[in-house]
Each structure stands twice: as structure tokens, then as C-alpha cells.
Design an enzyme around this catalytic site. Sequence first.
Site, PDB file in Angstrom:
ATOM      1  CB  VAL A 177      13.489  73.551  17.633  1.00  0.00           C
ATOM      2  CG1 VAL A 177      12.568  74.384  18.491  1.00  0.00           C
ATOM      3  CG2 VAL A 177      14.132  72.444  18.457  1.00  0.00           C
ATOM      4  CD  GLU A 178      16.545  76.539  12.835  1.00  0.00           C
ATOM      5  OE1 GLU A 178      15.483  77.086  12.506  1.00  0.00           O
ATOM      6  OE2 GLU A 178      17.637  77.104  12.762  1.00  0.00           O
ATOM      7  CB  SER A 179      18.535  72.014  16.867  1.00  0.00           C
ATOM      8  OG  SER A 179      17.520  71.922  17.835  1.00  0.00           O
ATOM      9  N   GLY A 180      16.390  69.673  15.553  1.00  0.00           N
ATOM     10  CA  GLY A 180      16.002  68.269  15.526  1.00  0.00           C
ATOM     11  C   GLY A 180      15.326  67.787  16.797  1.00  0.00           C
TER      12      GLY A 180
ATOM     13  CG  ASN B  15      19.586  70.450  10.820  1.00  0.00           C
ATOM     14  OD1 ASN B  15      19.931  70.126   9.687  1.00  0.00           O
ATOM     15  ND2 ASN B  15      18.773  71.442  11.051  1.00  0.00           N
TER      16      ASN B  15
END
Lengths: 268, 366
Positions: free
Chosen positions: A53-56, A84
Site C-alpha cells: 500500500v502507498e503508505s509504505g 511513504n
Amino acid sequence: MADYTKYTKQEMQAYAIAKSIKENQIVIVGTGLPLIGASLAKRAVCPSCHPIVESGLMDCSPVEVPRSVGDNRFMAHCAVQWPNVRFVGFEANEWLHDEDRLIAFIGGAQIDPYGNVNSTCIFGKGDYVKPQTRFTGSGGANGIATFCNTVIMMQHQKRRFMDHVDYITSCGWMDGPGGRERAGLPGNRGPQMVVTDLGIMKFDEETKRMYLAYYYPFSSPEMVQENTGFEIDITRAELMEGPDPEIIRLIREEIDPGQAFIKVPKEK
Amino acid sequence: MANKVMSLHDAVEKYVQDNDVLCFGGFTTNRKPYAAVYEILRQGKTGFVGWSGPAGGDWDMLIGEGRIRAYINCYTANSGYTNVARRFRAAIEKGELVYEDYSQDVLMLQLHAASLGLPYLPVRMMQGSGLVKFWGISEEQRRTMEGVDNLKCVEIENPLEPGEKLLAVPVPKLDCAIIHVQQASPDGTCIIEGDEFHDIDIAIAAKRTIVTCEEIVSDEYIRRDPTKTRIFGECVNAVVRAPYGAWPSQCYNYYDDDDKALKEYNLASMYLDEEDAKAQLQKAADKAAKAAAAKPEDEKLAAASEKAAQAAKDAADGTKVPETFKDYLQKYVYGCKDQDDLLNVLGGARLMNLKNEPHLGYSTRH
């Protein structure tokens, strides 16, 4: 005994998402339908995939459906908790190394024939500064659409599939062949598919224009054309079979039992 | 060692100033420094330039209360509860918010670049998109605005690889950063459990940094395992004990988000205040009546129209006015003198049920 032989449009869409994921792919998901589709892929259709996911948060396998990409439900059940900026660096390096492992799911409010997506605002009688309808904005979508091949999730409606979108949040094939390179974007990346509640669109290799690749048991090529605001090639369309009852059971009983993202109609 | 421990009131009074370029840590509904946001609201501080990052209700509340001079944003929503933050959306649709859009990945890199002390940042992202084409704040306006960069972005050629098109974006100059962490010691050393998000970046980059924390531990204790410490105390100006300071968002290993509160905020923030609720309900009733009149044979439309008319009437005569944004803030912010007061309003059982279940990493009890 619950009946899993009937399924909803959304369940078909989630199944289509799961089917689009290939062996060992690294899959960038958000919340909502793509997450259900990726969870289905991980559990049944393509267990070798790695959701990130884009949050890392990397290689996620949530037990309960997360509500956001930064949710503790992802965070507590993943391989690595990166900030991120590491996620951004990772997706850029995948492109720099010419790897072809990433596939990303993004959504939008408007799309044009070349897969350029608007998730920022609809101008209406106004403009960008004072639009008729404002959405969340880019989030991770613009960066993802820069470096990764994407699958775009849309509701199939005439007002959403249009010749020109008001605002390009995430670049698709721009104005056709060579468009991405001219803009300064990686030319060997771009939208691969559009998955809607009526079918699956792909992009012609020559012209980069959208065409209908698959329709569902409950839709038809004509229905797709009627609900598309631009001329779309439907001559290559094939029927995609619906999911097995076991797939529907998995979605309803194990992946989204709380119906956080897929509502199940009450049985009569 | 320095003792930077102070009350939330004093920390906000001293280190948050009107017109600051301000940034918060956390990610949409995770580890958002809400207790500090409430204190900013209570103290009436205003005129901020916000670098919002992945924002949620934290920035939505400041927007709704008119405390923002310029909003530099990439995403604003309590994801999973509200698709688009409602005060943010209303302010933009009414033309009341001065704002700018960036790609989230670019904005996070900008904050990271600030922590690295870089002069500007070249990126490949945003090129060809509306993010470059449309500027919310014009160059002319920008040059007159304190704390706002003169340009949103500049198309450049890579000086080291001639012919490669790139985009240069400014590096923010943050006056104040506020983050909420699990543990901090009096000298400002912090332990962040779970994803750090951009919190470390902004703590380094900002001229003034306030840390609110679940627990204060001694400087000796926090040094027992330096593999866990993430922020050097010298980057921090104030350390504030604020248990449940991220409520209603999550705090990893401590508590889950409060879905009851996030759902309440979702509904309440639809209406700015009582007057707005009445006007919106009347508008909805008029629309429903028009739809029903167009198709007199449709029973569903007729029933919907009747229901909408009743809701508008009940609101107009004061029989039943729905909860509004202002009511929500009165209940949880202005009506509470401090964080302890807020926790008493929420009640012990409610807070205990939000507590993290260690085997899951979240709570199933709420």
C-alpha cells in the site's frame, strides 16, 4: 444454507480484479473493491502475489478488512513498515531497473478513451479553483500512474466515460502513441485495463485507445457502448464467465464478512 | 538534560503562532495529533499555511473553523468513513479556500527533502497532469503571500542528462510541526511504534516541533534500547503527555480508531451549523418534491419527498435539528477545557474498548 450461486455486480468486479493479478506480482492496492479483489487473489486465485500500500506497508495480509491504507489492520500484518517515501522510491526503482512486477489499482470519477483519470474535481459551471464537485485529490494515484502499469476501477456510466476529462489527476496514455514520452513520463508504463461493473476494457497496442475486451454474463457489448460517452470498439469483446460459488463464499464469509465494501442483498 | 515537558496549553500557546507554516504527522486516520488540533482550536490560533500530507479530520476541522490561509494538499478524507472530507469539500465548492494540489508522493518527498535540507526537488511525477496545468494559487498571488512558495512548480531539463524533462518543486519551510507518538522522554527523544509516516521528516524540518505522547518515560529508560528511538530530542521543543491524544484516530500498539466518533463526524460535518442544516434540508426537500412531481405515479419518489419535507420542517421549527459540525466541536473540543476533560466526556468503558488487542494489532470490541 446460504446461496452462493448468485452474485452481485460488485462481486463480479472484485473477481475480475483478482483474475487480472498474475503470479508473483507486487500489487499496489487501496481500500475498497481493489482490496477485496487483491485479498481474493491472495487467498484463492493467485496466492503468490504481494499486496503493498502507498503508505509504505509491504506484503500485507490483513485479517480484517482495513478502512484506510494506513490502517493498523495493514500495519500489524505485513512484512515491512516503510514510510511513504520508501514506497515512492521502490516504485520508481522498479521502473529504473526495468522490472515488470508491479501492478496497481486506482480509481477515479472520470476517464477518457486513453485512460487519463480525474479524481480531483468536476468543474461544472465553475473551474478548478471553484469547482462544482470536489473529490479527495491525487492521493497516491498520480505517482502510481507515473511509474506503474495500472488497472483502473470505475463505475460504468456515460457521464464518467467522456472524450475529455476536466482535470487529469493520473496520466494514462495522454493523447495516444508517444504521448507519455512527450510529457516526460515513462513510456513503457501505463493503464492496462479498466474494470467496471459492466466489463473489462483494454487499450489497443497501436492507437492506445480503449476497447471492450470482456463483458460479463449479466452485461453485453451493446450495454457497454450505451453507457460509454465516446465511441468504443466492441468488436473484439468476449464473454467472461462468472465466479464459482466457492469464490463468492470466500468473499462473503471470510474476506468481507462485515460487508465493509461489498454489500450483499438480503435473500428472499 | 533539558526538561521540555509542559502542558498542552502551554506548548500550543508558546510554539504555535498565528500565520505559521504548519504540518502534522500521521496518516488520514492513523496517529493524527488530534489533541493538539483541539487545543489550537480552543486558543483561537489562525491564519495557517497548511502542508497537509495525507490529511483527515485534523485539517478538515481547521478548514471548517476558517483557520487556514492557504492549504497545500494531496488528499483529505477520513478514509473508510468519509469519501471526501466534508468541510474541505464545502469550502472549495463555495470558493472559500485558497488551496493547491500536489501528488501525495511528491508532497511526501517535499517534506523528506525539507528534512534533508535540500534547496529544491526534481521529480518525474505530476508531468502532463492537471497538477502542473492548474494552479490554485497564481504566481502573482504567491508573491504576496508570506510562507507560500513563489512558484508551485517549474518544468526543467535534467542538467546532468540533457533532454530529460523533469519538474522542479519547492521544498517547504515549516515553522511548526506537531506529531503524536507512543513514548517520549523529557529531553524530547521519541519512540514511534509502527509506521513512522512523515513524522520524523517534519520533526527535523520544522523550526519548532511539538511532540504529544501516550506516555512520558525517563531519559534513562528511553535510552535502554536505542534501536527503538526514532527522533533526536534536540529536534523537539515541547513534550506533552496526552493519553489518547490521537483520538479518534489510531495509535499503533495502543488503540484503534473510534468508529463511533468517525461516523458521528461524518454525519455532523455535512452541516456547518444549524442555519446550514436547515437550508440544506430545505433544498433537499425541494429537490425531492420536484422529482416526485415529475413522476406522479412513482410511489417511492412520493415517499422520499414526504420524508424529506418532514425532515426540513422538523429542522425549520426546531423539533429535530441534526447534529452539525459546530455541535460536534462544541461537544468534543470547545466544551472540554483540556484533554482530561475530553477523556471524561468519552468515558472509561469506551476508551478501554478501543484498546489494542495485542494478538491482532487492533480492536474488535468497538
